[in-house]
Motif scaffolding. Structure first.
Motif, PDB file in Angstrom:
ATOM      1  N   PHE A 220     -33.529 -72.586 -10.517  1.00  0.00           N
ATOM      2  CA  PHE A 220     -32.264 -72.845  -9.836  1.00  0.00           C
ATOM      3  C   PHE A 220     -31.299 -71.672  -9.944  1.00  0.00           C
ATOM      4  N   SER A 221     -31.230 -71.056 -11.114  1.00  0.00           N
ATOM      5  CA  SER A 221     -30.212 -70.018 -11.341  1.00  0.00           C
ATOM      6  C   SER A 221     -30.613 -68.655 -10.789  1.00  0.00           C
ATOM      7  N   HIS A 222     -31.914 -68.319 -10.857  1.00  0.00           N
ATOM      8  CA  HIS A 222     -32.383 -66.993 -10.425  1.00  0.00           C
ATOM      9  C   HIS A 222     -33.740 -67.118  -9.722  1.00  0.00           C
ATOM     10  N   PRO A 223     -33.820 -67.871  -8.633  1.00  0.00           N
ATOM     11  CA  PRO A 223     -35.130 -68.094  -8.012  1.00  0.00           C
ATOM     12  C   PRO A 223     -35.798 -66.821  -7.507  1.00  0.00           C
ATOM     13  N   ASP A 224     -35.017 -65.887  -6.963  1.00  0.00           N
ATOM     14  CA  ASP A 224     -35.622 -64.666  -6.439  1.00  0.00           C
ATOM     15  C   ASP A 224     -36.160 -63.782  -7.565  1.00  0.00           C
ATOM     16  N   THR A 225     -35.406 -63.705  -8.664  1.00  0.00           N
ATOM     17  CA  THR A 225     -35.879 -62.926  -9.814  1.00  0.00           C
ATOM     18  C   THR A 225     -37.140 -63.545 -10.397  1.00  0.00           C
ATOM     19  N   LEU A 226     -37.131 -64.870 -10.510  1.00  0.00           N
ATOM     20  CA  LEU A 226     -38.305 -65.566 -11.037  1.00  0.00           C
ATOM     21  C   LEU A 226     -39.499 -65.364 -10.117  1.00  0.00           C
ATOM     22  N   ALA A 227     -39.278 -65.440  -8.819  1.00  0.00           N
ATOM     23  CA  ALA A 227     -40.374 -65.206  -7.877  1.00  0.00           C
ATOM     24  C   ALA A 227     -40.939 -63.801  -8.046  1.00  0.00           C
ATOM     25  N   GLY A 228     -40.074 -62.825  -8.303  1.00  0.00           N
ATOM     26  CA  GLY A 228     -40.535 -61.459  -8.509  1.00  0.00           C
ATOM     27  C   GLY A 228     -41.415 -61.333  -9.746  1.00  0.00           C
ATOM     28  N   ILE A 229     -41.040 -62.035 -10.813  1.00  0.00           N
ATOM     29  CA  ILE A 229     -41.855 -62.001 -12.033  1.00  0.00           C
ATOM     30  C   ILE A 229     -43.207 -62.661 -11.781  1.00  0.00           C
ATOM     31  N   LEU A 230     -43.190 -63.807 -11.113  1.00  0.00           N
ATOM     32  CA  LEU A 230     -44.453 -64.489 -10.814  1.00  0.00           C
ATOM     33  C   LEU A 230     -45.321 -63.639  -9.883  1.00  0.00           C
ATOM     34  N   ASN A 231     -44.682 -62.897  -8.986  1.00  0.00           N
ATOM     35  CA  ASN A 231     -45.428 -61.980  -8.123  1.00  0.00           C
ATOM     36  C   ASN A 231     -46.114 -60.896  -8.957  1.00  0.00           C
ATOM     37  N   ALA A 232     -45.398 -60.373  -9.952  1.00  0.00           N
ATOM     38  CA  ALA A 232     -45.993 -59.351 -10.822  1.00  0.00           C
ATOM     39  C   ALA A 232     -47.172 -59.924 -11.607  1.00  0.00           C
TER      40      ALA A 232
END
Length: 244
Positions: A220-232
């Motif tokens: 909820f707070s940082h979905p784009d950042t989290l998506a970037g980590i999961l992408n890595a």
């Protein structure tokens, strides 16, 4: 790209991944979420929820090419799934989650934390089968850095959490060890202390440990950042791209 299965934590449901799913899809991944038994739209009565049932829900949604992300308590059912059938998934990702120790329940793991954060924040049901988070504690515990509208939406959707599956020991063997793992630590978490997450993350290789400057709810707070980590993580798991 990767097939990513999202498994929620206590009192939540598939609804909590609403912002992360499109962020992952924008990066080319297939992303989907499921409700654990008795959560969201799942009709299982609280009295019938077991760790085995939660495990089976994960296995039913997984494929051999799936990266499974477990949030918080979700670390237990995804671990149970890996122990039962390590060939049923590609990798596990623990998102500010409990990483089980052999033969210990999640309740026992929580008691080993260097700080206890939720004891005064929950109410046990009259029948002793579940607990809920006190409404005036929810934002501080889960969502202190989340948008106000998101917090209001979540408050309306939180549900009772069955106790039995969290109080069930999980034996682990080399079957669980076979599955590649990553850990994402939330450094501003007020539910599972970040220092305890750092300790649990030692069970995964150093290059698969990640930090996110977030509360307990980075979806909820940082979905784009989290998506970037999961992408890595997905790129390391599938170095040549997703198999056809």
């Amino acid at each position: 790209m990767a097939d990513i299965l999202l498994v929620h934590g206590s009192c939540h449901g598939a609804w909590c991944w609403r912002d992360l799913i499109p962020a992952l899809q924008a990066l080319g991944h297939t992303a989907r979420a499921i409700d654990m038994p008795s959560h969201g739209s799942d009709p299982t009565p609280v009295a019938q929820v077991t760790l085995a049932g939660c495990r089976d829900a994960v296995l039913a949604a997984s494929t051999p090419e799936t990266i499974i992300v477990g949030h918080s308590w979700g670390g237990y059912p995804i671990s149970a799934a890996a122990e039962a059938d390590p060939a049923a998934m590609k990798a596990l990702v623990y998102l500010c989650a409990y990483v089980p120790k052999d033969g210990m329940s999640m309740v026992e793991m929580r008691r080993q934390s260097p700080r206890q954060t939720i004891a005064d924040a929950v109410d046990k049901s009259a029948d002793g089968l579940s607990y809920t988070v006190k409404p005036d504690c929810v934002q501080e515990l889960f969502y202190h850095d989340c948008p106000p509208a998101t917090v209001r939406n979540a408050l309306a959707r939180l549900c009772p959490q069955p106790i039995a599956p969290q109080d069930t020991p999980l034996p682990l063997t080399d079957r669980w060890d076979q599955v590649p793992k990553a850990y994402i630590r939330a450094t501003d978490d007020r539910t599972i202390p970040p220092e305890y997450q750092a300790q649990m993350s030692l069970s995964v290789p150093p290059d698969m440990r990640f930090d996110i400057d977030s509360s307990h709810s980075p979806f909820f707070s940082h979905p784009d950042t989290l998506a970037g980590i999961l992408n890595a993580i997905a790129e390391q798991t599938f170095p040549s791209g997703r198999p056809c």
